[in-house]
Structure formats: structure tokens, C-alpha cells
Write a protein that holds these residues in place. Structure first.
Motif, mmCIF file in Angstrom:
data_model
loop_
_atom_site.group_PDB
_atom_site.id
_atom_site.type_symbol
_atom_site.label_atom_id
_atom_site.label_comp_id
_atom_site.label_asym_id
_atom_site.label_seq_id
_atom_site.Cartn_x
_atom_site.Cartn_y
_atom_site.Cartn_z
ATOM 1 N N ALA A 167 -11.742 -68.451 50.781
ATOM 2 C CA ALA A 167 -11.592 -69.439 49.642
ATOM 3 C C ALA A 167 -11.696 -68.588 48.475
ATOM 4 C CB ALA A 167 -12.685 -70.582 49.762
ATOM 5 N N PRO A 168 -10.699 -67.856 48.125
ATOM 6 C CA PRO A 168 -10.707 -67.222 46.748
ATOM 7 C C PRO A 168 -11.284 -67.889 45.343
ATOM 8 C CG PRO A 168 -8.620 -67.475 47.490
ATOM 9 C CD PRO A 168 -9.138 -68.170 48.585
ATOM 10 N N LEU A 169 -11.969 -67.460 44.481
ATOM 11 C CA LEU A 169 -12.366 -67.880 43.281
ATOM 12 C C LEU A 169 -10.883 -67.381 42.158
ATOM 13 C CD1 LEU A 169 -16.099 -67.091 43.475
ATOM 14 C CD2 LEU A 169 -15.046 -69.501 43.942
ATOM 15 N N GLY A 407 -18.477 -68.605 53.317
ATOM 16 C CA GLY A 407 -19.214 -69.477 54.186
ATOM 17 C C GLY A 407 -18.506 -71.123 54.167
ATOM 18 N N SER A 408 -19.087 -71.738 53.201
ATOM 19 C CA SER A 408 -18.593 -72.972 53.033
ATOM 20 C C SER A 408 -17.495 -73.332 52.449
ATOM 21 C CB SER A 408 -19.901 -73.879 52.423
ATOM 22 O OG SER A 408 -20.064 -73.384 51.241
ATOM 23 N N GLY A 409 -16.903 -72.439 51.809
ATOM 24 C CA GLY A 409 -15.795 -72.660 50.888
ATOM 25 C C GLY A 409 -14.452 -73.126 51.338
ATOM 26 N N ILE A 414 -10.947 -78.601 52.405
ATOM 27 C CA ILE A 414 -10.182 -79.705 53.240
ATOM 28 C C ILE A 414 -11.014 -81.034 52.824
ATOM 29 C CG2 ILE A 414 -9.348 -80.433 55.410
ATOM 30 C CD1 ILE A 414 -9.625 -77.371 56.178
ATOM 31 N N ASP A 415 -10.117 -82.231 52.883
ATOM 32 C CA ASP A 415 -10.915 -83.344 52.616
ATOM 33 C C ASP A 415 -11.147 -83.822 54.112
ATOM 34 O OD1 ASP A 415 -11.523 -85.820 52.182
ATOM 35 O OD2 ASP A 415 -9.603 -86.599 51.588
ATOM 36 N N PRO A 452 -21.919 -71.103 57.383
ATOM 37 C CA PRO A 452 -23.450 -70.960 56.891
ATOM 38 C C PRO A 452 -24.351 -71.249 58.022
ATOM 39 C CG PRO A 452 -22.144 -72.342 55.379
ATOM 40 C CD PRO A 452 -21.229 -72.224 56.595
ATOM 41 N N LEU A 453 -25.110 -70.329 58.169
ATOM 42 C CA LEU A 453 -26.609 -70.354 59.004
ATOM 43 C C LEU A 453 -26.163 -69.702 60.213
ATOM 44 C CD1 LEU A 453 -27.090 -72.232 56.344
ATOM 45 C CD2 LEU A 453 -28.595 -73.616 58.188
ATOM 46 N N ALA A 454 -25.019 -69.038 60.524
ATOM 47 C CA ALA A 454 -24.909 -68.192 61.556
ATOM 48 C C ALA A 454 -24.819 -66.620 61.288
ATOM 49 C CB ALA A 454 -23.677 -68.500 62.489
ATOM 50 N N PRO A 455 -24.847 -65.597 62.019
ATOM 51 C CA PRO A 455 -24.660 -64.335 61.518
ATOM 52 C C PRO A 455 -23.191 -64.020 61.002
ATOM 53 C CG PRO A 455 -25.990 -64.388 63.680
ATOM 54 C CD PRO A 455 -25.456 -65.641 63.387
ATOM 55 N N SER A 456 -22.355 -64.805 61.564
ATOM 56 C CA SER A 456 -20.927 -64.629 61.266
ATOM 57 C C SER A 456 -20.741 -64.905 59.750
ATOM 58 C CB SER A 456 -20.150 -64.979 62.105
ATOM 59 O OG SER A 456 -20.222 -66.753 62.062
#
Length: 566
Positions: A167-169, A407-409, A414-415, A452-456
Motif C-alpha cells: 500500500a504505497p504512500l 502490514g495493515s495498509g 478495501i471496504d 500485523p502481529l505475525a513474523p511475516s
């Protein structure tokens, strides 16, 4: 009306034009996979092997994931090629031969084409297809998914294989649309490339991506201006070519790598073997010198684990790396801009880039380093880039290596509406939480990888971790089918327990004390939390396996409230 040069560049960069022969997504599925990178391809293969009606879609026009989008100059592996591989099939592994230790993007993209074609995956993939909305139906226990191309899909499972850095800024500075030249984000670099010869080029950012760009284009452009905010620790890359002997060597290690990689701390072939307190200062220095000379990420991922917890150890190793960098730069002004200062942050608490003559690029007459730490970029203007003090740098091309909403982006864009109308993006704007980095409370039958919250999410050789997560997801779906369950969702208590464990582990490290994309601090307003599980890849795998063996105690499994359509 004909497109302007700038519009042509941006259209090419997004690469989302829909071909006339686009394959529609089937209206009824057992599982929809979003993304066809390393995780998505393997996930689709596994779901088909389970006998599910599965399909994947991707905004891109072909497979590749991050290796489709990130085609900027110099893009390449920093994991050794022979470990950045699928290990579920020996024939598949040995059927591809790498040309060097750390290959570039074109070769990596060809490898992923080889995977897709070898497993005959394309027949179940819709390219140039963007998932825009997904809504969970609590009565049926199924998802209604919509795409920007008009598909409407009813599916039991949605599996987001959207990537941790995808998810590029892109919209970072005021006035970007006013720039008369070409402006691109490295994560959306034009497929046709850019002609940089003889141009005045500005690169914004000196993270891992910016470093690869800078060292690659410095000799090509007329003048290169690098806008640097946060100096980075770097390690020199040694990248020998591979011939028949090297190919036989690594292919002969298939069973060894298959057994070893999933259980090391970072999913690489090497692991932490030295204890700081057991060695004399001279012995520690010898270890650092030897590992530094390896030309890989080994100094970061397999020297002394104490560097992540003990500030004194961190500072000594950090000074070792700073010393190596200063010796190459020599120029005090460049050292001030490009080398982290003592006490600023520790080596390894940010992403550590590998480089090839990156520092030496700044010794060229046509390359200028501009610090924007205390004199930040104010805006993009028609002529180029303007700093807070009013200085304008005139440019023909601007390359933004300014990072991602990690991670979350990707899923947040997506809605996604779960149980009781919960919106995933809104939930993650409040707090970055998941269960195992695989599911999220309130979103039944939604699985995710690289979250998020996994090593990956950051701290792993990605193929190692993504294989593990997709296999866990597939085994979970198999278990549901065998036990007659239709719906799986983390319990609130289960998610609380995982977040608590994650935080206890992460907060013991110096990573948690450092501002970087690892903690989400590169995105204004993003809740701060270490994005990646820091307890180790092998430990994470063991915990995931134990949860499955114990009947998924962090989750609630149930039948759908209403009968499913035949």
C-alpha cells in the motif's frame, strides 16, 4: 484528447487498464484469494488441492505481487535466492535455476511466472481485477465481495494475500499534481521504465528501496539529488554469479533447507549462534568482522541476539557498522547526513538494507545529498521540489522512495465490513490488533497473510513465513470441513491473549523503542504497535501448530445460522 507525458507515466505506473479479455470472477465460490504474489499463488494451489472451488484476483495484469509492482531500477532480493523459494515440492524447487545469489526483479518475476505455469494456476485467476468491497452476511456465514470491474461474488472464505508492503504512500506532499515532469512512487514504477539518461532526477528517501535506486541510477542521470531524512545503517552485498556448480550445491540442499528454514529465528538458513557474554572483546570483533564480510543480512539476523535487547550491546555493534560506513564515505558532511549518530537508534531496529557501492555513489560529482531532517520538504512545485526554507531544486523526474502503509495498509484500502457492520479500516485506525496475524475478531471467515502481529509483517524471509501461514489456513479450512463447521472467528478473549503475548514479546526489544515503519510511525495517525511478531519464526510456527492441535482454542467454530444455497 491525447494524454500528457505526466499522465502517460502515471497510467503506466498504476498498470490497471482492463483488457477486453479479462476473466470474470465466478459468482459462487468456496474461497476467494486476493493477490497473486508468493502467498496468493501457493494459497490458491492448496485450496484447489483440498477440492474447493477457489479463485484468485489481482489488480495487476499478471502474477508476482510485490515483484510485479516494484520494478524500479535496482530492485532485487536481499534474501538468498535459493531460500526465497517454495519448499513443498522438490521437483518444483529444482526445476528453476537462479543466475546469482541475489537476483534482480526481472528474474524474480520470471520465477513467479514459472510457478504459476507449473501449477497451472492462471485458469483460476482474474487479473486487472480489484476487490473494492467485502461484506459479511451473518445469516449465511458467507461474504459478498465486489470488484471495481463489476463482479459480485458469494464466497464462504476470503483470504487476503495482499502483501505486507503493498500500500504505497503516494500522496505525501502538497502540490504533487503541479509538477511538470514525471513523478513516480517506487512501488508503482512504470512497467515500461523511465528514460533517466541526461535528466535531473530527485530521489526522496534513503530506506532500502531508495538505496537500491540511488546506487543503480547514479551513473545514468545527468544530476541526482537525494533528499535524505533518516540516515540508515547499511551492509555491503556480495552477489556472486551462479553457474552449474552453484546450482548443484544449493539444489542438493533441498531437504536440509526444508527442515531448517521453518525453525530458525528469522526463516533464513542461518541463526543466532554466538552469546555476547561468552566472548572476549577481541573474539566479538572477530565474529563481527567475519559475518560482515559474508555480504548478506547475517550480521543483522545471525550475529548476536543481544543487540535487540541490551542497549550496550546494541551500541557496540552499531558503532562497528558506523565505523565501516564512515571509512567508505570519508567526507564529514556526507557522514553527518548518511550515517546514524550514536544514540539515535540501534543497528537492526530499523530495516537493514544490503547495498552495492551505495555510499560511493555520493562521492560522484553528479550526486548531491540534501538533508531534509531539519529543513523538510514543504511542497512539490512545477519546477521541482521546495524545502521549508524556500530553496527550490529544479528537477525533471522525482522518484518517491517514501515507503508504505505496512502490514495493515492493503486490506484497509478495501471496504471490508464484518459482523455487526464493523469496518476493518476503522478498527485498525483505533488499534492494530489481530489473532496470530491470520484473523481479526469481528471478521468471520476472513483470513490474512503478511498482516500485523505475525513474523511475516516484517521480520522473516517471506517465503518461509507465507508458506507457513497459507498452510495453516488450508489446514484450518480442512478441519472445518471435517467437523461440519461453516464459520470461524477469533474470540475476543483469544485475540486479547494473542495481542498481550505479542506486546510482551515486542516490548522487551529495542525495536519497540524506535520510530520506523516497523511500529507504524511512518503513517500519520496510525496506532503505534510493533507490527511484526518478534518471538521468532520457529516459535511462532510452534504456537500456531499447538493451537491447531488443541482444536483452535483462540477461535469460535460454528455452523452458519441459515442453510447455505446448494
Amino acid at each position: 484528447m491525447a494524454a500528457t507525458k505526466r499522465e502517460e507515466v502515471m497510467l503506466d505506473a498504476t498498470q490497471t487498464a482492463v483488457p477486453a479479455d479479462r476473466k470474470p470472477v465466478p459468482a459462487q465460490l468456496d474461497a476467494l484469494v486476493i493477490g497473486t504474489g508468493v502467498a496468493g499463488l501457493y494459497q490458491l494451489h492448496q485450496l484447489r488441492e483440498l477440492g474447493l472451488k477457489a479463485h484468485a484476483c489481482d489488480t495487476a495484469s499478471d502474477v508476482g505481487g510485490t515483484w510485479y509492482w516494484n520494478r524500479y531500477p535496482g530492485a532485487k532480493f536481499d534474501s538468498e535466492a535459493y531460500i526465497y523459494q517454495y519448499l513443498f515440492d522438490e521437483e518444483l524447487y529444482k526445476g528453476w535455476t537462479w543466475s546469482e545469489r541475489f537476483p534482480g526483479q526481472p528474474e524474480i518475476e520470471r520465477w513467479l511466472h514459472y510457478i504459476a505455469d507449473s501449477l497451472n494456476l492462471r485458469r483460476d485467476i482474474s487479473f486487472s481485477t480489484t476487490v473494492t468491497k467485502a461484506t459479511f452476511n451473518e445469516e449465511s456465514g458467507r461474504w459478498k465481495v465486489e470488484t471495481g470491474q463489476g463482479d459480485v461474488i458469494d464466497t464462504q472464505f476470503v483470504i487476503g494475500c495482499t502483501g505486507m508492503l503493498s500500500a504505497p504512500l503516494e500522496d505525501r506532499f502538497p502540490g504533487q499534481s503541479s509538477f511538470k515532469g514525471a513523478i513516480v512512487h517506487t512501488g508503482r514504477y512504470p512497467k515500461a521504465g523511465l528514460d533517466l539518461e541526461g535528466k535531473r532526477v530527485g530521489v526522496i528517501g534513503i530506506g532500502a528501496t531508495g538505496i537500491q535506486v540511488i546506487q543503480t541510477i547514479a551513473s545514468e542521470v545527468d544530476h541526482l539529488t537525494v533528499f535524505a531524512r533518516t540516515p540508515q545503517y547499511v551492509l555491503p552485498m556480495k552477489n556472486p554469479k551462479y553457474g552449474p556448480d552453484e546450482a548443484r550445491w544449493y539444489k542438493g540442499r533441498f531437504e536440509e533447507l526444508k527442515e531448517n528454514l521453518p525453525h530458525t529465528f528469522t526463516g533464513f538458513e542461518y541463526d543466532f549462534e554466538n552469546k555476547w557474554a561468552d566472548l572476549t572483546p577481541e573474539q566479538r570483533r572477530a565474529v563481527l568482522e567475519e559475518i560482515h564480510a559474508d555480504g548478506s543480512l547475517k550480521l543483522w539476523l545471525a550475529s548476536f541476539a543481544e543487540m535487540f535487547f541490551d542497549e550496550e550491546v546494541s551500541e557496540e555493534i552499531s558503532e562497528f557498522v558506523r565505523e565501516k560506513m564512515r571509512a567508505r564515505l570519508k567526507d564529514p558532511r556526507l557522514i553527518d547526513i548518511l550515517v546514524p549518530k550514536p544514540g539515535e537508534y540501534g543497528f537492526g531496529t530499523h530495516r537493514v538494507p544490503l547495498e552495492t557501492n551505495y555510499l560511493e555513489a555520493f562521492l560522484r560529482d553528479n550526486v548531491e545529498a540534501v538533508s531534509v531532517r531539519d529543513n523538510p520538504i514543504a511542497e512539490i512545485v512545477a519546477e521541482g521540489l521546495k524545502l521549508a526554507d524556500g530553496t527550490v531544486y529544479e528537477l525533471d523526474v522525482i522518484i518517491m522512495a517514501v515507503g508504505f502503509d505496512a502490514g495493515s495498509g492493503a486490506l484497509s484500502r478495501i471496504d471490508i465490513a464484518g459482523r455487526d457492520g464493523l469496518k476493518l479500516a476503522e478498527e485498525w485506525r483505533k488499534d492494530i490488533r489481530t489473532t496470530l496475524g491470520i484473523q481479526k475478531y469481528g471478521f468471520p471467515n476472513l483470513f490474512m497473510t503478511g498482516a500485523p502481529l505475525a513474523p511475516s509483517a516484517a521480520l522473516c524471509n517471506m517465503t518461509t513465513c507465507l508458506q507457513q501461514q497459507t498452510e495453516w489456513i488450508s489446514d484450518c479450512i480442512r478441519h472445518m470441513r471435517e467437523t461440519g463447521n461453516d464459520v470461524i472467528e477469533p474470540t475476543r478473549e483469544g485475540e486479547d491473549s494473542w495481542v498481550r503475548h505479542h506486546d510482551e514479546t515486542a516490548n522487551a526489544t529495542l525495536i519497540a523503542k524506535t520510530s520506523s515503519w516497523y511500529t507504524g510511525s511512518n503513517v500519520p495517525g496510525k496506532p503505534r504497535r510493533v507490527l511484526s511478531y518478534t518471538g521468532g519464526v520457529g516459535t511462532y510456527r510452534d504456537k500456531c501448530d499447538a493451537i491447531a492441535r488443541e482444536g483452535y482454542p483462540l477461535f469460535s467454530l460454528s455452523k452458519a445460522a441459515a442453510p447455505q444455497d446448494a
